[in-house]
Design a protein around this motif. Structure first.
Motif: not given
Lengths: 462, 524
Positions: A40-52, A54-61, A416-420
């Protein structure tokens, strides 16, 4: 006292180590099956966290937003949540659990999410969704309190609080893993299964290391069911492996259902894993099997190959979630290394009273600093301007440029450990985790020796 | 009925007018989806917020600046290191981000003092940086902190610093687009005209709406310099804060992303009489036309023609090689805003692929107008897409490749559709003649990935060959080509991993020197 615990003396943050509470609540939510959270908030609070994530796990949800726009910020935005719940339930017929996760904006405007849930339960759910199992719960995670770590802790407690029921006493233990990786979950499940202990592994994200299947239908989702959450109230014991990521839920279960709990120590390294194994054995009465003795021996054999020859006296800085950082520091000491600087990225007032930190203060015989409410500038400034010399950095990917710009090798660990590639697949906990960590650290040092031509010939004979 | 109704969205009828299929003989009058309306809560839209539109998209690519967000740490952390806007000053703006770290007590008692202390701390930590941008966030907008007043106070105390304030909280608009608008207007109101430009050439432009993703800006500025054009500023990729204060001194605004930066161009036209020229750095033809148009504006078409001839001779054959191998491959072109129209036509014409769907997360109807008109018959256009609709579209359209963001890319991967990052690129830059070949190369690599082929096989059910130890991309892509095509000596893209290093190594001596015009000539 050689080991000092300090609070960062600047008020601002230069390169944050953590993001905010709603991110932790969202991470907890994806560990629950048939659950889609609404932030419950602005859309960035979700969009960026999902991105974060998904960068870490290389998965979506899936995580939804109530999409608060300007009018909501002015006049209140509860109508956005009402619509969001309805839209979500209509379009995702499998969804049974909908946590409503608050953010700074909706906490500041004072939206009464708890009141709304009662209203929805009596109205929308009773009428339009009569006969369908749907559970709504409020998770208050304002961004200006704590960090993503406390957000996870709060969310785990709130899920447990919502569902835990007193049932027939069970032989099962509750296993709150904390904010870990699929590789850790696998290792922990293996450990309890070797012991013959039945564990209710909670907020279980093992399947986020999910396959790419020929029919293209594979999806990643958490595995903790409503029944699992309900069963937490009748377990024989709760093990919260991380004090700050699940500790609140363990305390709640202890208070409400008289379920004894063991909070920590984070099972990183041989010694902490030994402690967990012993405690598990004591609580359940299951003997420690020969298989674990052998597994521990394999780990020690591998670790002995690298410890005193290569790792001893290496100076290391560690940053990230407190339980992880402390666990790694303890293990590094066992490996004869010298942690110089531990950075804990939020202002949790409890850190100074953590017995593990007190033990470091009592026993470390060289200067070590522990900084709370820390940011990356606490590390970089010491290297750049204050002469801190390091052989190794342990931490997540957001600190990568310190390693790159100051030529200090780094082992990626935490979130997150997205760069390895594939870090999430490997454990840091248990005997397997101890081996992986020691070998990763050794290999990072070896690569660095070769890169810098710094006694690289050592490795001709090993 | 041109509107496309998704099965998964039948229960939210307002979605019906947000997707269209371009039917036979149809034009925009019959098939334009609605755009830039409020998001439907709970629809799992892919939109971001107005804060990120201002700070992350437009503000932060500015390179020599302390970028400070006034709010809790999350907004700052989340918009840090998630893009690839590089710069030629060692990526300062990529590496450093600043949050005032608002906590509960500040929400109650106000955070202005905290902000001031933050500003002073940040300048102290980086004494060589004298410029700062400050971004309001939801929390500090709601408690009503006067960020402008604090910035003015600090400027008084520290005369050698300059500060820009952008009041664009996350909730200010249906998507990031609201933030684009706000920062455009804030910049021209606060900063343009506060420094006088140093004009060194006869032809002076601002390069606007360009964010230097993987070096796009540096590629394009190289062309401009080869034409003898002075680039006064870039708004904002690899752009310098003080250069952007001199925007009023240019002869022409060359606009790339009209979605995010047309506002400032239009204001520069109204306030300073500077004309706007929309260009397109993607695609050999579009880029050639763009350079020609700029040449035409200044009367130096010959310089543009020389560059176009040289570059297309060099990179045209490799592009043609890919085009031959990508014929008819189905593409979902699902970017954020402007790329749906920058790319739709160009990839079909020059790479031979077929765009079966376009979408835009935060575009307006104007973007859809351009995008839909550049798509072929049968293309599905979606405004403000959501997770279930995307999955339904992918199942129905069965594209060979999808260009979208990182996380939606993971959804596509699971559905066995290879993905390319449309925002940050896979191995860019994609602008420039060479860059366009790099894009074709990335598409080819995705479509003809041997691993992708293997992922279709169910070893428990399918009868699969066991006679090969490997398969190359070429074995897959050339299977049905003519013998002549198979015999091509080209083996794909011939450039380097990093094409930007060579441009950065250039000095003034590497660019042609054109004689300055006389005053009389200039007067004409």
């Amino acid at each position: 006292m050689n080991c000092q615990v300090k609070v960062k003396d600047r008020v601002g943050t230069i390169n944050p180590i953590f993001t905010c509470q709603p991110a932790g609540a969202q991470f907890a939510s994806i560990g629950v099956k048939d659950c889609i959270g609404i932030v419950h908030g602005g859309q960035g609070c979700v969009m960026f966290v999902r991105l974060l994530i998904s960068q870490h796990l290389k998965e979506s949800f899936e995580i939804a937003s109530s999409s608060v726009h300007e009018d909501g910020a002015v006049f209140g935005a509860l109508d956005r949540v009402e619509t969001a719940v309805d839209v979500l339930l209509m379009r995702y017929p499998h969804v049974k659990v909908v946590p409503i996760i608050t953010t700074c904006s909706t906490e500041v405007i004072g939206d009464d999410v708890d009141g709304l849930i009662t209203k929805l339960e009596e109205g929308l759910l009773a009428e339009k969704y009569a006969g369908r199992e749907v559970h709504l719960l409020a998770i208050h995670s304002p961004s200006f309190v704590g960090s993503m770590v406390s957000g996870y802790d709060v969310a785990v407690r709130d899920f447990v609080k919502k569902f835990a029921k007193k049932g027939e006493p069970s032989e099962k233990i509750n296993l709150l893993t904390g904010w870990v990786n699929p590789g850790d979950v696998k290792e922990l499940k293996h450990l309890v299964s070797e012991l013959g202990v039945e564990a209710n592994v909670l907020f279980e994200i093992e399947s986020f290391d999910s396959p790419l299947m020929p029919d293209g239908t594979a999806v990643s989702h958490g595995n903790t069911t409503i029944a699992d959450l309900e069963a937490t109230g009748s377990a024989m014991h709760t093990f919260a492996l991380n004090r700050y990521e699940g500790g609140k839920a363990a305390q709640y279960l202890e208070k409400k259902f008289k379920i004894p709990s063991t909070i920590g120590p984070t099972p990183i390294g041989i010694r902490n894993t030994d402690a967990l194994v012993k405690k598990l054995s004591q609580v359940t009465g299951k003997p420690i099997p020969a298989s674990l003795v052998k597994e521990r021996g394999i780990a020690l054999d591998a670790i002995s190959d690298v410890a005193h020859m290569f790792l001893a006296d290496k100076k290391v800085a560690i940053y990230g979630a407190a339980d992880l950082v402390i666990g790694l520091a303890e293990y590094c000491l066992d490996l004869e290394m010298r942690p110089q600087l531990l950075l804990l990225g939020d202002d949790n007032a409890g850190y100074v009273n953590d017995p593990r930190i007190k033990a470091l203060q009592d026993n470390v015989d060289y200067p070590m600093e522990i900084i709370t409410n820390a940011d990356f500038w606490e590390l970089e400034n010491r290297i750049k301007n204050e002469g801190l010399e390091l052989d190794l950095i342990l931490g997540h990917s957001k600190g990568r440029f310190i390693s790159i710009d100051y030529n200090i090798p780094m082992v990626r660990v935490g979130f997150p450990t997205y760069d390895r590639a594939g870090i999430y697949r490997n454990p840091v906990v248990g005997y397997g985790g101890a081996t992986w960590l020691a070998e990763q650290m050794a290999n990072a040092l070896f690569t660095d020796m070769e890169h810098k031509k710094n006694k690289e010939w050592l490795l001709n004979v090993w | 009925m041109p509107y496309h109704e998704f099965e998964v969205s039948k229960c939210i009828p307002e979605r019906k007018q947000h997707a269209v299929v371009k039917g036979p003989g149809e034009d925009l009058t019959s098939c334009l989806p609605k755009g830039y309306l409020n998001t439907i809560p709970g629809s799992i839209s892919e939109r971001g917020c107005a804060y990120c539109g201002a700070k992350h998209v437009i503000g932060t690519p500015m390179k020599d600046v302390i970028h400070l967000s006034h709010g809790p740490v999350g907004c700052t952390y989340d918009t840090w290191q998630t893009k690839r806007y590089i710069s030629d000053n060692n990526d300062y703006q990529l590496k450093y981000t600043f949050a005032s770290d608002v906590k509960e007590k500040h929400i109650v008692f106000g955070a202005e003092k905290l902000l001031k202390q933050n500003i002073l701390e940040a300048f102290k930590a980086f004494p060589e940086i004298k410029r700062m941008t400050i971004y309001q966030t939801c929390a500090t907008a709601l408690i009503g902190d006067d960020v402008d007043a604090i910035a003015a106070e600090v400027k008084e105390e520290l005369p050698d610093v300059d500060i820009f304030v952008c009041n664009s909280p996350g909730f200010a608009g249906p998507s990031q687009s609201g933030g684009h608008h706000k920062i455009n207007i804030a910049w021209i109101n606060q900063k343009v005209g506060t420094i006088e430009p140093k004009i060194t050439g006869d032809y002076v432009i601002n390069y606007v709406g360009e964010y230097n993703i993987q070096g796009d800006q540096e590629i394009m500025v190289d062309f401009f310099k080869r034409m003898g054009i002075q680039v006064l500023s870039t708004f904002t990729g690899n752009g310098s804060y003080d250069d952007l204060r001199t925007m009023h001194g240019a002869h022409l605004n060359v606009l790339e992303c009209a979605r995010s930066a047309e506002y400032i161009c239009d204001e520069l036209r109204v306030r300073y009489g500077i004309p706007r020229l929309d260009i397109d750095g993607f695609g050999h033809k579009a880029l050639g036309d763009s350079l020609r148009k700029i040449g035409l504006f200044f009367g130096i078409e010959d310089r543009a023609e020389a560059i176009i001839a040289e570059e297309t001779a060099k990179w045209g054959p490799e592009l043609a090689w890919y085009k031959e191998r990508l014929q008819g491959k189905k593409v979902c072109l699902w970017p954020g805003g402007s790329k749906l129209w920058h790319w739709a036509h160009a990839i079909q014409e020059e790479m031979g692929v077929k765009v079966v769907s376009v979408y835009t997360k935060f575009g307006h109807q104007g973007d859809m107008e351009k995008g839909v008109s550049r798509c072929g018959e049968g293309a599905l256009a979606i405004d403000d897409p959501n997770e279930l609709e995307n999955q339904e579209a992918l199942r129905n359209l069965k594209p060979d490749v999808i260009f979208t963001g990182k996380r939606p890319g993971e959804v596509a991967k699971k559905m066995r559709v290879p993905y390319l990052n449309a925002h940050a690129y896979h191995n860019g830059p994609y602008k420039g003649f060479e860059g366009w070949v790099r894009f074709a190369r990335d598409i080819y690599n995705a479509v003809y990935s041997p691993m992708h082929q293997l992922s279709a096989i169910d070893i428990s059910k399918d009868d699969y060959a066991t006679d090969k130890g490997f398969v190359t991309r070429r074995m897959l892509s050339d299977a049905n080509l003519s013998d002549e095509a198979k015999a091509s000596p080209i083996t794909g893209y011939s450039g380097k991993f990093d094409p930007i290093a060579a441009i950065r190594a250039k000095t003034d001596a590497d660019y042609p020197v054109y004689p300055r015009r006389s005053a009389a000539e200039a007067a004409e």
